[in-house]
Design an enzyme around this catalytic site. Structure first.
Site, PDB file in Angstrom:
ATOM      1  N   ASP A 146      19.489  -7.070  -7.977  1.00 32.40           N
ATOM      2  CA  ASP A 146      18.391  -6.997  -8.943  1.00 32.40           C
ATOM      3  C   ASP A 146      18.892  -7.080 -10.382  1.00 32.40           C
ATOM      4  O   ASP A 146      18.139  -7.442 -11.290  1.00 32.40           O
ATOM      5  CB  ASP A 146      17.637  -5.668  -8.788  1.00 32.40           C
ATOM      6  CG  ASP A 146      16.629  -5.693  -7.652  1.00 32.40           C
ATOM      7  OD1 ASP A 146      16.642  -6.658  -6.872  1.00 32.40           O
ATOM      8  OD2 ASP A 146      15.834  -4.743  -7.554  1.00 32.40           O
ATOM      9  N   ASN A 209       3.692  -0.392  -9.126  1.00 31.10           N
ATOM     10  CA  ASN A 209       3.928   1.050  -9.176  1.00 31.10           C
ATOM     11  C   ASN A 209       5.182   1.334  -9.999  1.00 31.10           C
ATOM     12  O   ASN A 209       5.256   2.296 -10.749  1.00 31.10           O
ATOM     13  CB  ASN A 209       4.073   1.614  -7.760  1.00 31.10           C
ATOM     14  CG  ASN A 209       4.029   3.126  -7.747  1.00 31.10           C
ATOM     15  OD1 ASN A 209       3.137   3.744  -8.322  1.00 31.10           O
ATOM     16  ND2 ASN A 209       4.993   3.741  -7.092  1.00 31.10           N
ATOM     17  N   ASP A 280      -2.350   4.985  -8.485  1.00 25.88           N
ATOM     18  CA  ASP A 280      -2.990   3.706  -8.173  1.00 25.88           C
ATOM     19  C   ASP A 280      -3.918   3.319  -9.320  1.00 25.88           C
ATOM     20  O   ASP A 280      -4.900   4.020  -9.593  1.00 25.88           O
ATOM     21  CB  ASP A 280      -3.775   3.833  -6.865  1.00 25.88           C
ATOM     22  CG  ASP A 280      -4.284   2.497  -6.346  1.00 25.88           C
ATOM     23  OD1 ASP A 280      -4.657   1.641  -7.173  1.00 25.88           O
ATOM     24  OD2 ASP A 280      -4.334   2.320  -5.117  1.00 25.88           O
ATOM     25  N   MET A 281      -3.618   2.197  -9.984  1.00 19.64           N
ATOM     26  CA  MET A 281      -4.423   1.786 -11.134  1.00 19.64           C
ATOM     27  C   MET A 281      -5.878   1.537 -10.750  1.00 19.64           C
ATOM     28  O   MET A 281      -6.788   1.752 -11.569  1.00 19.64           O
ATOM     29  CB  MET A 281      -3.807   0.546 -11.786  1.00 19.64           C
ATOM     30  CG  MET A 281      -4.528   0.075 -13.046  1.00 19.64           C
ATOM     31  SD  MET A 281      -4.640   1.343 -14.359  1.00 19.64           S
ATOM     32  CE  MET A 281      -2.959   1.300 -14.996  1.00 19.64           C
TER      33      MET A 281
END
Length: 399
Positions: A146, A209, A280-281
């Protein structure tokens, strides 16, 4: 060629099998709750057929065996000989790796040495690689990091203003995360606009998230929001992002909290969850619409911090071709995208509200056509990017 992509978590294994002749997904699956008595395994084939099972999967070695069983039983494979390579996601490669690499004993040792920088991730990645190699040591395994895409950051971007010996002794510096995603969507954005990637400059927003933002100039990352760990930067689902560092000793002294307790709070009990009551949006927005002031505050804080980074990154990039939204929130939440872009008109960023509101699962432009900076949505596909890197490294090794 068939490439298997594996993402080993602390208690899970996610996998995808690709036919690289057309980059199609043959199947995908996951194994969850490794170490529990009621572990769960699932595979979905390209025809939509689903196979599931629950049984005790005590460790990653058993998990790899279960994965292979699922691949055979679903007829995705008839033999492991069909697999030309295995690509593994690795969160932390620090500055030891500036590209994906074939996995050997030296690579495994270096990834193990980096465990202090990624104690939750690197041990799981190692377990996945070791178990895969144990089953079929003759199949090339490739580690895809990453952090690699962020290795082009200048020293002025990645160094912290701390005593230099902390960097020299402990390698404390900015490494970033989500690099595979940032690079994938940036390349896709350049392709959409017909611009050579080596001359493409943009700001990429990986909003899920976990959330991060990257400044990309002429195809190279020059800054990113996540730091030594994925805790720095934007406000996230359960992570606080950047805060005053003095809060840590303040809480240790006044709230009688240990460093470990504070680390848990900042990683797992902060962010949207702490302010708005949910990580959680979608739930945050539903509560906001129902008149919940804390949810409204969480939404506003989330957006404000993104806008601060965009302004800062434009100032160091100068002219940019595009702003690119990706990941769960970035791809699917029109409201967040509109709020983020509102007020950025001075930079040549103007949203087409109708295009933004349209629900599509494909790369698309959502800015007004006459604007200088394009606004693009690109669904990220980190697994495909890992498969592409795996194939590239294997082919290079044959030359």
């Amino acid at each position: 060629m068939k490439i298997l992509v594996i993402n080993s978590g602390s208690s899970s294994i996610k996998f995808k099998l690709y036919d690289m002749s057309d980059e199609s997904v043959i199947c995908k699956g996951l194994i969850e709750q490794i170490g529990a008595k009621n572990s769960y395994a699932k595979i979905v084939t390209k025809t939509g057929e689903i196979a599931e099972k629950r049984e005790e999967i005590p460790d990653h070695g058993t998990g790899i065996d279960v994965m292979n069983e699922l691949l055979f039983n679903s007829h995705a494979l008839t033999s492991l000989d069909e697999i030309d390579g295995v690509g593994h996601r690795v969160v932390q490669g620090a500055d030891l790796f500036n590209d994906a690499v074939l996995v050997d004993d030296d690579v495994l040792q270096k990834i193990e040495e980096l465990i202090p920088l990624a104690p939750l991730h690197n041990p799981a990645h190692l377990a996945g690689m070791k178990e895969t190699l144990k089953v079929r040591p003759d199949i090339p395994n490739v580690a895809v990091f990453d952090t690699v895409f962020h290795q082009t950051m200048p020293k002025s971007s990645y160094m912290y203003p701390l005593p230099i010996e902390f960097y020299e002794k402990y390698k404390i510096r900015r490494y970033g995360a989500h690099g595979t995603s940032h690079q994938f969507v940036a390349k896709a954005g350049a392709k959409i606009l017909g611009v050579d990637f080596d001359h493409f400059s943009c700001i990429t927003l990986h909003l899920g998230n976990g959330a991060s933002i990257a400044a990309i100039k002429n195809g190279k990352c020059i800054d990113t929001s996540m730091g030594l760990t994925p805790l720095e930067g934007l406000m996230m689902g359960t992570r606080c992002g950047s805060i005053d560092p003095a809060i840590v000793p303040f809480l240790m002294k006044n709230a009688n909290l240990s460093g470990e307790e504070i680390d848990t709070i900042m990683n797992k009990k902060s962010g949207l969850l702490a302010i708005g009551g949910s990580n959680d949006m979608r739930e945050i927005e539903a509560r906001m619409d129902a008149g919940d002031e804390n949810a409204k505050l969480a939404f506003e804080m989330f957006v404000l911090r993104i806008k601060k980074y965009i302004g800062a990154y434009i100032s160091i990039l100068g002219e940019i071709n595009a702003i690119i939204f990706t990941a769960g929130i970035g791809e699917n939440d029109a409201r967040i995208r509109e709020a983020v872009c509102s007020g950025l008109e001075i930079f040549g960023i103007r949203m087409d509200k109708d295009k933004n509101a349209a629900k599509k699962d494909e790369p698309r432009r959502v800015g007004l056509p006459e604007t200088k900076v394009r606004i693009i949505i690109v669904p990220t596909d980190e697994e495909l990017a890992i498969a592409e890197d795996t194939l590239r490294i294997i082919n290079q090794s044959k030359k």
